[in-house]
Motif scaffolding. Structure first.
Motif, short mmCIF file in Angstrom:
data_model
loop_
_atom_site.label_atom_id
_atom_site.label_comp_id
_atom_site.label_asym_id
_atom_site.label_seq_id
_atom_site.Cartn_x
_atom_site.Cartn_y
_atom_site.Cartn_z
N VAL A 114 0.84 -1.20 0.00
CA VAL A 114 0.00 0.00 0.00
C VAL A 114 0.88 1.24 0.00
CG1 VAL A 114 -1.81 1.28 1.20
CG2 VAL A 114 -1.76 -1.22 1.35
N THR A 115 0.61 2.16 -0.92
CA THR A 115 1.25 3.47 -0.88
C THR A 115 0.19 4.52 -1.21
OG1 THR A 115 3.24 4.70 -1.49
CG2 THR A 115 2.03 3.64 -3.29
N GLY A 116 0.60 5.78 -1.25
CA GLY A 116 -0.32 6.89 -1.52
C GLY A 116 0.08 8.11 -0.73
N SER A 117 -0.35 9.26 -1.18
CA SER A 117 -0.01 10.51 -0.50
C SER A 117 -0.70 10.63 0.85
CB SER A 117 -0.39 11.70 -1.38
OG SER A 117 0.29 11.67 -2.61
N VAL A 118 -1.90 10.10 0.93
CA VAL A 118 -2.73 10.19 2.14
C VAL A 118 -3.40 8.85 2.35
CG1 VAL A 118 -4.57 11.48 3.29
CG2 VAL A 118 -3.22 12.61 1.53
N GLY A 119 -3.52 8.44 3.61
CA GLY A 119 -4.33 7.27 3.94
C GLY A 119 -3.64 5.93 3.92
N LYS A 120 -2.30 5.93 3.78
CA LYS A 120 -1.58 4.64 3.72
C LYS A 120 -1.79 3.82 4.98
CE LYS A 120 2.50 6.47 3.13
NZ LYS A 120 2.13 7.87 2.90
N THR A 121 -1.53 4.43 6.14
CA THR A 121 -1.54 3.67 7.39
C THR A 121 -2.95 3.21 7.75
OG1 THR A 121 0.40 4.88 8.19
CG2 THR A 121 -0.92 3.73 9.83
N THR A 122 -3.93 4.07 7.57
CA THR A 122 -5.31 3.68 7.86
C THR A 122 -5.76 2.55 6.95
OG1 THR A 122 -5.84 5.94 8.57
CG2 THR A 122 -7.68 4.50 8.05
N THR A 123 -5.41 2.63 5.67
CA THR A 123 -5.78 1.57 4.73
C THR A 123 -5.07 0.27 5.08
OG1 THR A 123 -6.15 3.22 3.00
CG2 THR A 123 -5.84 0.94 2.29
N LYS A 124 -3.80 0.38 5.46
CA LYS A 124 -3.06 -0.81 5.88
C LYS A 124 -3.71 -1.46 7.10
CE LYS A 124 0.18 -0.30 8.63
NZ LYS A 124 0.37 -0.29 10.09
N GLU A 125 -4.10 -0.65 8.08
CA GLU A 125 -4.74 -1.18 9.28
C GLU A 125 -6.09 -1.82 8.93
OE1 GLU A 125 -3.55 -1.62 12.21
OE2 GLU A 125 -1.65 -0.61 11.82
#
Length: 479
Positions: A114-125
């Motif tokens: 998962v990558t991206g400018s915003v929301g990486k960690t929330t999406t990973k969780e």
């Protein structure tokens, strides 16, 4: 960090993967650690040399704490007592990366990057929770998404895991490629592309190209999951196809999205939504507020579908998602005459996440005669357009009907000047000077949101307010 008593890597596996020399009598590792303070008995301790400290200084402490073995650099091995359980390598970080690649090579898990400018960690969780409902799932801890965090997370991948989720970040071009080639995902997710770290790039198109490096490591037959609502979608899609990825799955609200949001009820501390997931209607509740969160859940559902996970279990599990520290955690403040609510968004900030947080604040209830207050610190690494990005938040504040705004930092002065006088709460150049202004202004029934880049010191401001008004873990609001 050990997660169970099971052997994660045998001594023989570690020796072979890293080309290490064995000193003393090491034991098999049940976990991997790079921090002697959090090491669990049975962990292998990697003495990584960082910017501020050298792990070799903590080898004795790690062994005393029960480390099964310490991985040390050849040039420093003579400093340790004869008989100490060591694996000696040329370079410790390279050794960790080699062990990570070995863990990936033996794994039969479905792997997501998962990558991206915003929301990486929330999406990973969210992926961790959703896929975890279907089988054992391993995921990067915290935001371990850089040159040491990715190999560390990969080295911790249990051989029996059914799924693995890895967050990959970057500040400069060329950072993602070597990391994703270690991870070798079947699915690569790009949440969005926004002007984050743009000071290091000449344009937002360059940021998109850097994010597109995540396609460099996708396994043959793998898929890319991309945000159709983002203007950079065509560029990312072309980049994925140029790397031989035939399966492009789009998500968003736009017509034609493979995973499309049909309905969303956005509440104060959660959201309920209906999506069409590649022809399958899915209703889900997510335990965090905000349309941006709902949109990223579309990427989660797309990934679950691609990996063959049970969609009913995955969708149901999303209700358990809660905001991590500094990303919207609500705190109760005990103030004169009652209580106020503080939304801690202090982890970091950029124009996209700032607008999303203001939208969440607009939907968060206030008490009788309460106000919505935004406490905003500088958004950093925005390059020559930094002041314009800050001033541009005035429209989002107007739309969100924020009652008062407190601004902190030299860049936020541009927003301060753009605000009408009735919305100006206070301005200070440093967070320490702003905190007493905010503290004096809070009234019972108020809801305030604090957000800024890490360098703006909004985190310490939140901590100071929480201590001043006796907020604690027992005062966390339930979602």
């Amino acid at each position: 960090m050990s997660t169970s008593g099971r052997v994660l890597h045998s001594v023989a596996e570690m020796q072979a993967a890293m080309g290490a020399d064995v000193h003393g009598t090491p034991a098999d590792a049940t976990g991997i650690s790079i921090d002697s303070r959090t090491l669990a008995p049975g962990d292998a301790f990697f003495a990584i040399a960082g910017e501020n400290s050298d792990g070799h200084a903590y080898v004795a402490k790690a062994l005393d704490a029960g480390a099964s073995v310490a991985v040390v650099a050849r040039e420093k091995a003579d400093a340790f007592p004869e008989g100490a359980p060591l694996l000696v390598v040329d370079d410790v970080l390279d050794g960790l990366a080699a062990l990570g690649r070995a863990a990936r090579a033996r794994s039969e898990a479905g792997i997501v990057a998962v990558t991206g400018s915003v929301g990486k960690t929330t999406t990973k969780e969210a992926l961790h929770i959703a896929l975890g409902a279907d089988g054992q799932t391993h995921a990067s801890a915290a935001s371990y998404n850089n040159h040491w965090g990715v190999p560390l997370s990969l080295a911790r991948l249990p051989r029996e895991a059914r799924y693995g989720v890895f967050e990959i970040g970057m500040n400069h071009p060329g950072e993602i490629t070597p990391l994703v080639r270690m991870v070798r995902p079947q699915v690569a997710v790009v949440t969005t592309v926004e002007p984050v770290h743009i000071a290091q790039f000449s344009s937002i198109e360059e940021i998109a190209d850097a994010k597109a490096e995540i396609f460099d490591g996708v396994e043959p037959g793998g898929a890319a999951v991309l945000n159709l609502d983002n203007p950079r979608f065509p560029r990312l899609k072309a980049a994925a196809e140029a790397r031989g990825i035939a399966r492009i799955v789009s998500f968003g609200e736009s017509a034609g999205a493979d995973v499309r949001l049909k309905e969303a009820a956005l509440h104060s501390y959660c959201s309920v939504a209906v999506a069409d997931v590649m022809g399958m209607p899915v209703t889900f509740k997510v335990g965090m507020p905000g349309r941006h969160i709902v949109q990223n859940m579309l990427a989660v559902l797309a990934t679950a579908k691609l990996l063959g996970a049970d969609m009913a279990l995955a969708a149901l599990a999303l209700s358990r998602l809660k905001p991590p520290p500094g990303r919207g955690v609500p705190l109760q403040l005990q103030v004169r005459g009652g209580q106020a609510t503080l939304l801690d968004e202090s982890y970091n900030a950029n124009p996209a996440s700032m607008r999303a947080a203001l939208d969440v604040l607009s939907r968060t209830p206030v008490g009788p005669r309460g106000r919505r207050i935004a406490v905003l610190g500088d958004m950093l690494e925005l390059g020559v357009d930094g002041e314009a990005h800050h001033a541009g938040l005035a429209e989002a504040i107007r739309v969100a009907k924020i009652d008062q705004v407190y601004c902190c930092g030299p860049l936020m002065h541009a927003l301060w000047q753009a605000l009408p006088s009735e919305r100006r709460g206070g301005y200070a150049i440093h967070a320490t000077h702003l905190e007493p202004m905010v503290a004096a202004a809070i009234r019972a029934g108020d809801t305030l949101m604090v957000k800024g880049s890490n360098g703006s010191r909004m985190g310490p401001l939140v901590k100071s307010l929480a201590e001043r008004f006796r907020a604690g873990e027992d005062a966390l609001l339930e979602g």
